[in-house]
Design a protein around this motif. Structure first.
Motif: not given
Length: 658
Positions: A322-323, A339-344, A365-368, A394-398
């Motif tokens: 994420a950083p 790699c996959d990145i989780d922004l939760d 890139i999930s939980n943006l 891009l997965i589940d962006p809000v």
């Protein structure tokens, strides 16, 4: 990315009008002095970061190479007619030893020589050739060049790279008196190719820490590691550079190894399928295809211990958490997500790019989560110039926007795809352009104007991307909103900011625009894929449902018996996109082979599930991962893995076969 810029300045024309430029037989092969009647040459040296394959990232690395002869460059200057005619026997300047000062190439003076000898004057059309490092032996008559093929002997190379403490470079550029005030020569590596192995894991215990030795292409470049006091000791672990980056949140750990292998006359290095690229005693990485390495090329391969995925990075700049994603600043640069990145839990600030590339590699890139009050929002607020977004998953962006600016642009992937530069954009661009300090302001302004000219007539592209279940809520005036992008393309007067979206799709999601404040939706442009398209979208689809698109506007439908207007609230949107009119089909604009589940009135958009991608969406069934240095040109149906089955599955992209 650095480029060569040449300009015709009016202040030079008056001076040049009195000069006569010709190429005659009266050439001076070995001048004792550089006469001062010509135009002084201002020659700067740089490196093309897109193709560089060796240890020199910038000219400071040459200056810091010490006093062993590796901190100078050998310069040749030929009359262009001679050089193009393959006659190198009578150079204007032969193997002039030069140093670098503030990026500029300056002759090295012997004791007692006047400072004026640091100037080189140009009289005619010239071809400049430079070599790093400087080799004094090439000034001896026995080593003089007769033809271009002789240049391969400079520097004198050895078959076994382990005996070298440098990688040779060569640069070439043409110059004439009208461009001599500023000329940039780009150095490229010679006689070598580079193998780069990137290893990724959630657990650092998966990585080898040096016992047994780590070897890259071991059969190709063997070294006796028992020799402790020899130049051969350079290959203690059979790789030349090591890089590691820890996972600082939401990603994985990365290690990278580089080996530089001689690619010289008499050596035909062929890497066959299933040959070992990397070995450490516990793990072997094999080639997926036959490779015939070429000089100056980088061959990158990646492997993820956690997922078992093989991949091919397209950039030296690796995004692994994420950083590092948040820190990506795209101005003439690029990046590859490994790699996959989780922004939760991350309060994410949208990124922006100018003439740059972000390659997501198909990794998630999930939980943006973006909460913004600006006029442009998404994973990227905007991309400009010759920029690319590709292979982003891009997965589940809000995305939540409460904007007070005149017009807002919102898309899960990108708010605006290419638009005119704002004043802040200009300031950021100027700060990113590294020009020599000793250039005059007139020259600096001319160079910057040339860069801007390229941006002001450019095309940004989104290729092979996927957005899943976006939740977008927008409050603001004149909104342009879509699941993928808010707007695509822009034309400002005579400037052309083109945007193209290819082979990209979005699944599901919701769009809520000015809910409760329908008056703000006057002039709204809301689409299930893109809010407003003003250039081109092709081979793309969206599955967002009609009931999940809310953009209510008060519409007058007539008058009542008292002649009062009848006002109804209507949901104004297009199932795919609203089509602008600033570009025409003759410009290359339009919508081709696109699909939506929600109704759309545009020609070029068909409604699923009754319609389905036609035969033009041909699945590519070749090897994966695809190894190509020109990925962005890898079109014509090479992006789709399978085109789906109505009522069963939707089309999916190449990288989804991982």
């Amino acid at each position: 990315m650095k480029k060569n810029y040449t300009y015709l300045l009016s202040c030079l024309l008056v001076l040049l009008a009195t000069l006569s430029f010709s190429c005659t037989d009266d050439k001076v092969a070995e001048p004792d002095t550089f006469p001062e009647e010509g135009i002084p040459l201002n020659l700067y040296v740089g490196f093309d970061t897109a193709t560089r394959v060796a240890e020199l990232p910038n000219t400071d690395a040459i200056n810091d190479a010490g006093t062993n002869g590796l901190n100078h460059i050998g310069l040749y200057v030929y009359y262009t007619d001679d050089y193009n005619g393959n006659n190198l026997s009578r150079p204007y300047i032969r193997n002039l030893e030069c140093r670098i000062e503030s990026g500029k190439l300056i002759p090295v003076l012997a004791d007692g020589e006047p400072a004026s000898r640091e100037n080189i004057y140009i009289y005619d059309y010239m071809t400049l050739v430079a070599f790093y490092p400087y080799n004094a032996a090439m000034s001896e008559e026995d080593n003089w060049f007769e033809e271009k093929a002789d240049e391969e002997n400079y520097p004198i190379t050895r078959i076994d790279y382990s005996e070298q403490t440098y990688i040779p470079y060569r640069g070439e550029v043409s110059v004439n008196p009208t461009t001599a005030f500023y000329i940039e020569l780009t150095l490229y590596p010679k006689h070598t190719f580079c193998l780069e192995i990137i290893l990724v894991s959630e657990n650092t215990a998966d990585f080898n820490d040096g016992s047994p030795d780590i070897k890259l292409l071991p059969a190709m470049d063997p070294v006796d590691n028992d020799l402790e006091t020899s130049t051969w000791g350079k290959r203690e672990a059979w790789y030349d550079q090591f890089y590691q980056k820890a996972n600082e949140g939401g990603g994985m750990h990365v290690r990278r190894y580089k080996a530089y292998i001689w690619q010289h006359e008499g050596l035909e290095h062929i890497i066959n399928q299933n040959e070992v690229l990397y070995e450490d005693g516990n793990f072997n990485l094999l080639a997926t295809e036959v490779i015939r390495p070429l000089e100056q090329r980088i061959y990158r391969y990646g492997y993820n211990f956690t997922t078992g995925e093989s991949f091919i990075p397209t950039s030296e700049n690796l995004i692994n958490d994420a950083p590092s994603l948040q820190a990506f600043g795209g101005t003439y640069t690029d990046a590859y997500q490994v790699c996959d990145i989780d922004l939760d839990g991350v309060a994410f600030t949208p990124l922006s790019m100018i003439s740059s590339v972000y390659d997501g590699g198909g990794h998630k890139i999930s939980n943006l989560t973006v909460n913004s009050t600006s006029g442009q929002a998404g994973l990227f607020s905007r991309i400009q110039g010759s920029s690319y977004l590709k292979n982003i998953n891009l997965i589940d962006p809000v995305i939540t926007v409460n904007s007070s600016v005149d017009t807002c642009y919102v898309g899960a992937l990108c708010g605006r795809v290419n638009n005119a530069l704002s004043e802040q954009d200009m300031e950021d661009l100027y700060a990113s352009i590294l020009l020599p300090d000793n250039l005059s302001e007139v020259v600096k302004e001319a160079l910057i104007a040339e860069i801007l000219a390229g941006i002001n007539n450019s095309q940004s592209q989104i290729i092979s991307c996927r957005v899943e279940n976006p939740v977008i809520t927008v409050t603001g005036t004149y909104p342009r909103v879509g699941t993928v992008c808010g707007s695509n393309g822009d034309r400002q007067g005579g400037d052309s900011f083109r945007g193209s979206v290819w082979d990209t799709y979005s699944l599901g999601g919701t769009l809520s625009v000015n809910v409760g404040t329908p008056g703000n939706n006057a002039g709204a442009e809301v689409g299930g894929f893109c809010g407003l398209n003003e250039f081109f979208i092709g081979r793309a689809y969206t599955t967002i449902q009609e009931e999940n698109i809310s953009a209510i506007q008060n519409i007058q439908t007539g008058t009542d018996q008292n002649n009062q207007p009848i006002i109804e609230q209507q949901n104004i949107y297009q199932g795919f996109t609203n089509q602008g009119t600033l570009y025409t089909t003759s410009d290359g604009a339009g919508i081709n082979d696109c699909y939506a589940v929600a109704p759309d009135a545009n020609a070029g958009v068909s409604q699923m599930p009754g319609a389905w991608p036609p035969g033009s969406w041909v699945a590519y069934t070749g090897i994966w991962p695809i190894n190509t240095s020109s990925w962005t040109n890898f079109n014509n149906n090479k992006f789709w893995y399978q085109v789906g089955t109505p009522g069963v599955s939707y089309p999916v992209l190449q990288w989804e076969r991982r």
